[in-house]
Design a protein around this motif. Structure first.
Motif, PDB file in Angstrom:
ATOM      1  N   GLY A   1       0.844  -1.203   0.000  1.00  0.00           N
ATOM      2  CA  GLY A   1       0.000   0.000   0.000  1.00  0.00           C
ATOM      3  C   GLY A   1       0.871   1.241   0.000  1.00  0.00           C
ATOM      4  N   TYR A   2       0.240   2.391   0.179  1.00  0.00           N
ATOM      5  CA  TYR A   2       0.984   3.645   0.204  1.00  0.00           C
ATOM      6  C   TYR A   2       0.879   4.231   1.593  1.00  0.00           C
ATOM      7  N   VAL A   3       1.840   3.857   2.433  1.00  0.00           N
ATOM      8  CA  VAL A   3       1.734   4.315   3.810  1.00  0.00           C
ATOM      9  C   VAL A   3       3.139   4.472   4.398  1.00  0.00           C
ATOM     10  N   ASP A   4       3.316   5.514   5.187  1.00  0.00           N
ATOM     11  CA  ASP A   4       4.602   5.805   5.805  1.00  0.00           C
ATOM     12  C   ASP A   4       4.675   5.070   7.143  1.00  0.00           C
ATOM     13  N   THR A   5       5.523   4.050   7.242  1.00  0.00           N
ATOM     14  CA  THR A   5       5.599   3.289   8.502  1.00  0.00           C
ATOM     15  C   THR A   5       6.956   3.459   9.196  1.00  0.00           C
ATOM     16  N   LEU A   6       7.756   4.407   8.711  1.00  0.00           N
ATOM     17  CA  LEU A   6       9.072   4.642   9.304  1.00  0.00           C
ATOM     18  C   LEU A   6       8.917   5.113  10.748  1.00  0.00           C
ATOM     19  N   GLN A   7       9.671   4.487  11.668  1.00  0.00           N
ATOM     20  CA  GLN A   7       9.545   4.902  13.065  1.00  0.00           C
ATOM     21  C   GLN A   7      10.833   4.633  13.826  1.00  0.00           C
ATOM     22  N   ALA A   8      10.993   5.382  14.914  1.00  0.00           N
ATOM     23  CA  ALA A   8      12.133   5.163  15.801  1.00  0.00           C
ATOM     24  C   ALA A   8      11.594   4.837  17.181  1.00  0.00           C
ATOM     25  N   VAL A   9      12.352   4.010  17.919  1.00  0.00           N
ATOM     26  CA  VAL A   9      11.917   3.592  19.253  1.00  0.00           C
ATOM     27  C   VAL A   9      13.074   3.775  20.227  1.00  0.00           C
ATOM     28  N   ARG A  10      12.741   4.333  21.394  1.00  0.00           N
ATOM     29  CA  ARG A  10      13.737   4.448  22.460  1.00  0.00           C
ATOM     30  C   ARG A  10      13.047   4.268  23.803  1.00  0.00           C
ATOM     31  N   LYS A  11      13.612   3.396  24.635  1.00  0.00           N
ATOM     32  CA  LYS A  11      13.015   3.114  25.948  1.00  0.00           C
ATOM     33  C   LYS A  11      11.511   2.830  25.852  1.00  0.00           C
ATOM     34  N   HIS A  12      11.142   1.996  24.886  1.00  0.00           N
ATOM     35  CA  HIS A  12       9.761   1.522  24.720  1.00  0.00           C
ATOM     36  C   HIS A  12       8.787   2.636  24.319  1.00  0.00           C
ATOM     37  N   GLN A  13       9.318   3.783  23.857  1.00  0.00           N
ATOM     38  CA  GLN A  13       8.460   4.894  23.394  1.00  0.00           C
ATOM     39  C   GLN A  13       8.870   5.236  21.967  1.00  0.00           C
ATOM     40  N   TYR A  14       7.913   5.819  21.209  1.00  0.00           N
ATOM     41  CA  TYR A  14       8.280   6.328  19.885  1.00  0.00           C
ATOM     42  C   TYR A  14       9.239   7.502  20.044  1.00  0.00           C
ATOM     43  N   ALA A  15      10.194   7.607  19.135  1.00  0.00           N
ATOM     44  CA  ALA A  15      11.178   8.685  19.198  1.00  0.00           C
ATOM     45  C   ALA A  15      11.267   9.350  17.820  1.00  0.00           C
ATOM     46  N   ASN A  16      11.990  10.440  17.744  1.00  0.00           N
ATOM     47  CA  ASN A  16      12.171  11.163  16.483  1.00  0.00           C
ATOM     48  C   ASN A  16      13.269  10.475  15.670  1.00  0.00           C
ATOM     49  N   VAL A  17      12.921  10.081  14.442  1.00  0.00           N
ATOM     50  CA  VAL A  17      13.881   9.387  13.565  1.00  0.00           C
ATOM     51  C   VAL A  17      15.144  10.228  13.336  1.00  0.00           C
ATOM     52  N   LEU A  18      14.972  11.561  13.327  1.00  0.00           N
ATOM     53  CA  LEU A  18      16.096  12.452  12.996  1.00  0.00           C
ATOM     54  C   LEU A  18      16.902  12.907  14.216  1.00  0.00           C
ATOM     55  N   LYS A  19      16.607  12.346  15.380  1.00  0.00           N
ATOM     56  CA  LYS A  19      17.337  12.770  16.590  1.00  0.00           C
ATOM     57  C   LYS A  19      18.095  11.593  17.207  1.00  0.00           C
ATOM     58  N   ASP A  20      19.152  11.925  17.940  1.00  0.00           N
ATOM     59  CA  ASP A  20      19.918  10.920  18.716  1.00  0.00           C
ATOM     60  C   ASP A  20      20.413   9.745  17.866  1.00  0.00           C
ATOM     61  N   CYS A  21      21.004  10.065  16.712  1.00  0.00           N
ATOM     62  CA  CYS A  21      21.512   9.020  15.809  1.00  0.00           C
ATOM     63  C   CYS A  21      22.418   8.039  16.547  1.00  0.00           C
ATOM     64  N   GLY A  22      22.186   6.769  16.303  1.00  0.00           N
ATOM     65  CA  GLY A  22      23.011   5.743  16.918  1.00  0.00           C
ATOM     66  C   GLY A  22      22.515   5.339  18.295  1.00  0.00           C
ATOM     67  N   GLU A  23      21.525   6.084  18.813  1.00  0.00           N
ATOM     68  CA  GLU A  23      21.004   5.770  20.153  1.00  0.00           C
ATOM     69  C   GLU A  23      19.535   5.374  20.138  1.00  0.00           C
ATOM     70  N   VAL A  24      18.910   5.414  18.950  1.00  0.00           N
ATOM     71  CA  VAL A  24      17.515   4.950  18.841  1.00  0.00           C
ATOM     72  C   VAL A  24      17.441   3.860  17.771  1.00  0.00           C
ATOM     73  N   ASP A  25      16.486   2.978  17.931  1.00  0.00           N
ATOM     74  CA  ASP A  25      16.270   1.927  16.939  1.00  0.00           C
ATOM     75  C   ASP A  25      15.374   2.474  15.837  1.00  0.00           C
ATOM     76  N   ILE A  26      15.730   2.232  14.588  1.00  0.00           N
ATOM     77  CA  ILE A  26      14.892   2.664  13.461  1.00  0.00           C
ATOM     78  C   ILE A  26      14.300   1.417  12.819  1.00  0.00           C
ATOM     79  N   THR A  27      13.029   1.503  12.478  1.00  0.00           N
ATOM     80  CA  THR A  27      12.353   0.324  11.941  1.00  0.00           C
ATOM     81  C   THR A  27      11.207   0.766  11.036  1.00  0.00           C
ATOM     82  N   SER A  28      10.625  -0.184  10.319  1.00  0.00           N
ATOM     83  CA  SER A  28       9.398   0.098   9.559  1.00  0.00           C
ATOM     84  C   SER A  28       8.675  -1.228   9.364  1.00  0.00           C
TER      85      SER A  28
END
Length: 286
Positions: A241-268
Protein backbone atom coordinates in the motif's frame (compact mmCIF):
# COMPACT_ATOMS: atom_id res chain seq x y z
CA UNK A 1 25.10 15.88 19.44
CA UNK A 2 25.94 12.20 19.38
CA UNK A 3 29.29 11.28 17.73
CA UNK A 4 27.34 9.71 14.86
CA UNK A 5 25.32 12.90 14.28
CA UNK A 6 28.55 14.81 13.81
CA UNK A 7 29.78 12.23 11.27
CA UNK A 8 26.49 12.23 9.31
CA UNK A 9 26.31 16.05 9.35
CA UNK A 10 29.82 16.21 7.90
CA UNK A 11 28.88 13.63 5.28
CA UNK A 12 25.81 15.62 4.17
CA UNK A 13 27.80 18.89 4.13
CA UNK A 14 30.40 17.38 1.78
CA UNK A 15 28.30 15.00 -0.33
CA UNK A 16 24.72 16.30 -0.24
CA UNK A 17 21.56 14.86 1.26
CA UNK A 18 21.15 11.17 2.13
CA UNK A 19 18.42 8.74 1.15
CA UNK A 20 16.32 7.28 3.97
CA UNK A 21 18.05 3.91 3.42
CA UNK A 22 21.57 5.40 3.61
CA UNK A 23 20.74 7.36 6.77
CA UNK A 24 19.08 4.28 8.35
CA UNK A 25 22.11 2.08 7.56
CA UNK A 26 24.51 4.55 9.15
CA UNK A 27 22.34 4.95 12.25
CA UNK A 28 22.03 1.21 12.88
CA UNK A 29 25.21 -0.25 11.40
CA UNK A 30 28.02 2.33 11.51
CA UNK A 31 31.00 0.15 12.55
CA UNK A 32 31.87 2.33 15.53
CA UNK A 33 28.78 4.28 16.56
CA UNK A 34 25.87 2.34 15.02
CA UNK A 35 22.95 1.43 17.25
CA UNK A 36 23.46 -2.34 16.94
CA UNK A 37 27.21 -2.07 17.47
CA UNK A 38 27.00 -0.32 20.82
CA UNK A 39 23.76 -0.83 22.60
CA UNK A 40 21.98 -3.73 24.22
CA UNK A 41 18.54 -2.73 22.98
CA UNK A 42 16.47 -5.66 24.30
CA UNK A 43 14.44 -6.03 27.45
CA UNK A 44 13.14 -3.65 30.10
CA UNK A 45 16.46 -1.84 30.43
CA UNK A 46 16.72 -1.47 26.66
CA UNK A 47 14.55 0.10 23.98
CA UNK A 48 12.17 -2.67 22.93
CA UNK A 49 11.13 -6.20 23.86
CA UNK A 50 10.66 -9.05 21.37
CA UNK A 51 8.29 -11.99 21.84
CA UNK A 52 10.96 -14.57 22.83
CA UNK A 53 12.02 -12.33 25.72
CA UNK A 54 8.46 -12.33 27.13
CA UNK A 55 7.66 -16.02 27.13
CA UNK A 56 9.49 -19.23 26.30
CA UNK A 57 6.25 -20.52 24.74
CA UNK A 58 6.86 -18.39 21.65
CA UNK A 59 10.24 -20.01 20.93
CA UNK A 60 8.94 -23.45 21.79
CA UNK A 61 6.12 -23.11 19.24
CA UNK A 62 8.72 -22.12 16.65
CA UNK A 63 10.72 -25.19 17.79
CA UNK A 64 7.73 -27.44 17.13
CA UNK A 65 7.41 -25.90 13.63
CA UNK A 66 11.12 -26.49 12.94
CA UNK A 67 10.92 -30.13 14.11
CA UNK A 68 7.81 -30.67 11.99
CA UNK A 69 9.58 -29.30 8.88
CA UNK A 70 12.58 -31.56 9.52
CA UNK A 71 10.23 -34.53 9.79
CA UNK A 72 8.39 -33.53 6.56
CA UNK A 73 11.75 -33.44 4.77
CA UNK A 74 12.23 -37.11 5.63
CA UNK A 75 14.29 -36.52 8.81
CA UNK A 76 17.64 -35.76 7.12
CA UNK A 77 20.76 -36.82 9.06
CA UNK A 78 22.18 -33.28 8.82
CA UNK A 79 20.31 -29.97 8.81
CA UNK A 80 21.59 -26.40 9.00
CA UNK A 81 19.39 -24.61 11.50
CA UNK A 82 20.08 -20.95 10.76
CA UNK A 83 18.78 -17.90 12.59
CA UNK A 84 18.96 -14.43 11.07
CA UNK A 85 19.53 -11.65 13.60
CA UNK A 86 19.29 -13.86 16.71
CA UNK A 87 19.31 -11.06 19.32
CA UNK A 88 20.44 -12.47 22.65
CA UNK A 89 19.96 -16.08 21.53
CA UNK A 90 16.78 -16.56 23.58
CA UNK A 91 14.66 -17.78 20.66
CA UNK A 92 17.27 -20.34 19.59
CA UNK A 93 17.62 -21.63 23.15
CA UNK A 94 13.85 -22.24 23.28
CA UNK A 95 13.87 -23.94 19.85
CA UNK A 96 16.68 -26.24 20.98
CA UNK A 97 14.81 -27.14 24.17
CA UNK A 98 12.11 -28.66 21.92
CA UNK A 99 14.70 -30.28 19.63
CA UNK A 100 16.04 -32.31 22.57
CA UNK A 101 12.64 -34.00 22.96
CA UNK A 102 12.52 -35.23 19.34
CA UNK A 103 14.59 -38.38 18.80
CA UNK A 104 17.34 -38.00 16.15
CA UNK A 105 16.40 -34.37 15.52
CA UNK A 106 18.80 -32.73 17.95
CA UNK A 107 21.73 -34.82 16.67
CA UNK A 108 21.02 -33.78 13.07
CA UNK A 109 21.20 -30.03 13.85
CA UNK A 110 24.19 -27.91 12.86
CA UNK A 111 23.69 -24.47 14.33
CA UNK A 112 24.42 -21.30 12.33
CA UNK A 113 23.76 -17.71 13.39
CA UNK A 114 23.87 -14.71 11.05
CA UNK A 115 24.88 -11.79 13.28
CA UNK A 116 26.94 -8.65 12.64
CA UNK A 117 26.97 -7.17 16.16
CA UNK A 118 29.96 -8.20 18.33
CA UNK A 119 27.95 -7.38 21.46
CA UNK A 120 25.10 -9.70 20.44
CA UNK A 121 27.53 -12.46 19.41
CA UNK A 122 29.04 -12.42 22.90
CA UNK A 123 25.57 -12.68 24.45
CA UNK A 124 24.60 -15.54 22.11
CA UNK A 125 27.81 -17.43 22.93
CA UNK A 126 26.96 -17.11 26.62
CA UNK A 127 23.34 -18.27 26.31
CA UNK A 128 24.13 -21.08 23.85
CA UNK A 129 27.32 -22.20 25.64
CA UNK A 130 26.20 -25.85 25.60
CA UNK A 131 25.99 -25.93 21.79
CA UNK A 132 28.45 -25.71 18.93
CA UNK A 133 27.66 -22.49 17.05
CA UNK A 134 29.05 -21.12 13.79
CA UNK A 135 28.62 -17.37 13.23
CA UNK A 136 28.34 -15.57 9.89
CA UNK A 137 28.30 -11.90 8.88
CA UNK A 138 25.94 -12.74 6.03
CA UNK A 139 24.49 -15.71 4.16
CA UNK A 140 27.35 -16.07 1.68
CA UNK A 141 29.50 -18.18 4.03
CA UNK A 142 26.75 -20.59 5.06
CA UNK A 143 27.49 -24.17 3.89
CA UNK A 144 25.21 -25.45 1.14
CA UNK A 145 25.60 -29.22 1.16
CA UNK A 146 22.56 -30.09 3.32
CA UNK A 147 18.96 -28.86 3.79
CA UNK A 148 18.50 -25.62 5.70
CA UNK A 149 15.80 -24.21 7.96
CA UNK A 150 15.86 -20.43 8.39
CA UNK A 151 14.24 -18.58 11.26
CA UNK A 152 14.12 -14.79 11.51
CA UNK A 153 12.15 -12.98 14.21
CA UNK A 154 12.03 -9.19 13.77
CA UNK A 155 14.99 -9.45 11.41
CA UNK A 156 13.51 -8.02 8.22
CA UNK A 157 12.29 -4.83 9.91
CA UNK A 158 15.90 -3.92 10.78
CA UNK A 159 16.80 -3.76 7.06
CA UNK A 160 16.42 -0.26 5.57
CA UNK A 161 13.71 1.12 3.29
CA UNK A 162 13.72 3.88 0.70
CA UNK A 163 10.75 6.25 0.67
CA UNK A 164 9.11 7.96 -2.30
CA UNK A 165 6.45 10.66 -2.15
CA UNK A 166 3.87 11.29 -4.90
CA UNK A 167 3.34 15.02 -5.42
CA UNK A 168 2.06 17.16 -8.31
CA UNK A 169 1.73 14.06 -10.48
CA UNK A 170 5.36 12.97 -10.00
CA UNK A 171 7.40 10.77 -7.68
CA UNK A 172 10.10 12.29 -5.48
CA UNK A 173 12.55 10.44 -3.25
CA UNK A 174 12.45 11.43 0.39
CA UNK A 175 15.87 12.62 1.57
CA UNK A 176 17.55 13.79 4.75
CA UNK A 177 19.50 17.05 4.58
CA UNK A 178 20.48 19.95 6.83
CA UNK A 179 18.54 23.15 7.56
CA UNK A 180 20.19 26.57 8.10
CA UNK A 181 20.89 25.65 11.74
CA UNK A 182 22.64 22.43 10.65
CA UNK A 183 19.82 20.28 12.08
CA UNK A 184 18.62 17.24 10.12
CA UNK A 185 15.54 17.94 8.03
CA UNK A 186 13.35 16.10 5.51
CA UNK A 187 13.54 17.01 1.83
CA UNK A 188 12.51 15.69 -1.59
CA UNK A 189 14.45 15.18 -4.79
CA UNK A 190 13.24 14.16 -8.22
CA UNK A 191 13.12 10.39 -8.44
CA UNK A 192 14.98 8.55 -11.17
CA UNK A 193 12.47 5.73 -10.78
CA UNK A 194 8.94 6.08 -12.04
CA UNK A 195 6.42 3.94 -10.17
CA UNK A 196 2.74 3.63 -10.96
CA UNK A 197 0.73 6.54 -9.61
CA UNK A 198 -1.07 5.68 -6.37
CA UNK A 199 -4.82 5.09 -6.49
CA UNK A 200 -5.43 8.09 -4.23
CA UNK A 201 -4.30 11.48 -3.07
CA UNK A 202 -1.17 13.56 -3.31
CA UNK A 203 1.55 13.01 -0.69
CA UNK A 204 1.08 9.22 -0.80
CA UNK A 205 4.26 7.52 0.43
CA UNK A 206 5.72 4.41 -1.16
CA UNK A 207 8.23 2.39 0.85
CA UNK A 208 10.47 -0.07 -0.93
CA UNK A 209 13.27 -2.15 0.52
CA UNK A 210 15.85 -3.50 -1.91
CA UNK A 211 17.71 -4.84 1.17
CA UNK A 212 14.75 -6.98 2.32
CA UNK A 213 14.05 -8.15 -1.23
CA UNK A 214 17.69 -9.12 -1.68
CA UNK A 215 17.78 -11.19 1.54
CA UNK A 216 14.55 -12.96 0.60
CA UNK A 217 15.95 -13.75 -2.86
CA UNK A 218 19.11 -15.15 -1.21
CA UNK A 219 16.90 -17.41 0.91
CA UNK A 220 15.00 -18.50 -2.20
CA UNK A 221 18.24 -19.45 -3.99
CA UNK A 222 19.37 -21.43 -0.94
CA UNK A 223 16.04 -23.24 -0.57
CA UNK A 224 16.02 -24.20 -4.26
CA UNK A 225 19.55 -25.54 -4.03
CA UNK A 226 19.52 -27.18 -0.59
CA UNK A 227 15.86 -27.82 0.15
CA UNK A 228 14.30 -26.63 3.36
CA UNK A 229 12.02 -23.92 4.72
CA UNK A 230 12.05 -20.42 6.20
CA UNK A 231 9.95 -18.77 8.88
CA UNK A 232 10.11 -14.95 8.96
CA UNK A 233 8.12 -13.29 11.74
CA UNK A 234 7.56 -9.54 11.80
CA UNK A 235 5.16 -6.64 11.98
CA UNK A 236 3.89 -5.87 8.51
CA UNK A 237 1.13 -6.02 5.92
CA UNK A 238 0.13 -8.71 3.45
CA UNK A 239 -0.92 -6.24 0.73
CA UNK A 240 1.36 -3.49 -0.56
CA UNK A 241 0.00 0.00 0.00
CA UNK A 242 0.98 3.65 0.20
CA UNK A 243 1.73 4.32 3.81
CA UNK A 244 4.60 5.80 5.81
CA UNK A 245 5.60 3.29 8.50
CA UNK A 246 9.07 4.64 9.30
CA UNK A 247 9.54 4.90 13.07
CA UNK A 248 12.13 5.16 15.80
CA UNK A 249 11.92 3.59 19.25
CA UNK A 250 13.74 4.45 22.46
CA UNK A 251 13.02 3.11 25.95
CA UNK A 252 9.76 1.52 24.72
CA UNK A 253 8.46 4.89 23.39
CA UNK A 254 8.28 6.33 19.88
CA UNK A 255 11.18 8.68 19.20
CA UNK A 256 12.17 11.16 16.48
CA UNK A 257 13.88 9.39 13.56
CA UNK A 258 16.10 12.45 13.00
CA UNK A 259 17.34 12.77 16.59
CA UNK A 260 19.92 10.92 18.72
CA UNK A 261 21.51 9.02 15.81
CA UNK A 262 23.01 5.74 16.92
CA UNK A 263 21.00 5.77 20.15
CA UNK A 264 17.52 4.95 18.84
CA UNK A 265 16.27 1.93 16.94
CA UNK A 266 14.89 2.66 13.46
CA UNK A 267 12.35 0.32 11.94
CA UNK A 268 9.40 0.10 9.56
CA UNK A 269 6.65 -2.39 8.78
CA UNK A 270 7.50 -5.22 6.43
CA UNK A 271 5.69 -5.34 3.09
CA UNK A 272 5.02 -9.08 3.13
CA UNK A 273 2.78 -8.69 0.05
CA UNK A 274 5.78 -7.65 -2.04
CA UNK A 275 8.06 -10.35 -0.60
CA UNK A 276 5.43 -13.03 -1.20
CA UNK A 277 5.17 -11.92 -4.83
CA UNK A 278 8.95 -12.18 -5.29
CA UNK A 279 9.11 -15.64 -3.70
CA UNK A 280 6.19 -17.02 -5.69
CA UNK A 281 7.72 -15.72 -8.94
CA UNK A 282 10.81 -17.63 -7.86
CA UNK A 283 8.77 -20.82 -7.58
CA UNK A 284 8.54 -21.12 -3.80
CA UNK A 285 5.31 -21.85 -1.97
CA UNK A 286 4.45 -19.19 0.60
Amino acid sequence: STPLEIIIRRLITHNGSLSVAAYWSLCLSHPEYGYYMNRNPLGEEGDFTTAPEISQLFGEMVGVWVAEKWYEMGSPKRIYLTELGPGRGTLMLDILRIAKIVPDFSTSIHLHLVETSPRFRAKQAEILKDYHVTWHDDLSTLPDDAPVIFVGNEFLDALPVEQYVFQDGKWFERMIGLDVYKNFTWGLRSSRVDFDPPPYKDRAVLEISPARESVVLDLAVRLHKQGGAALLIDYGHDKSGYVDTLQAVRKHQYANVLKDCGEVDITSHVDFGKLKEILEQDGLSV
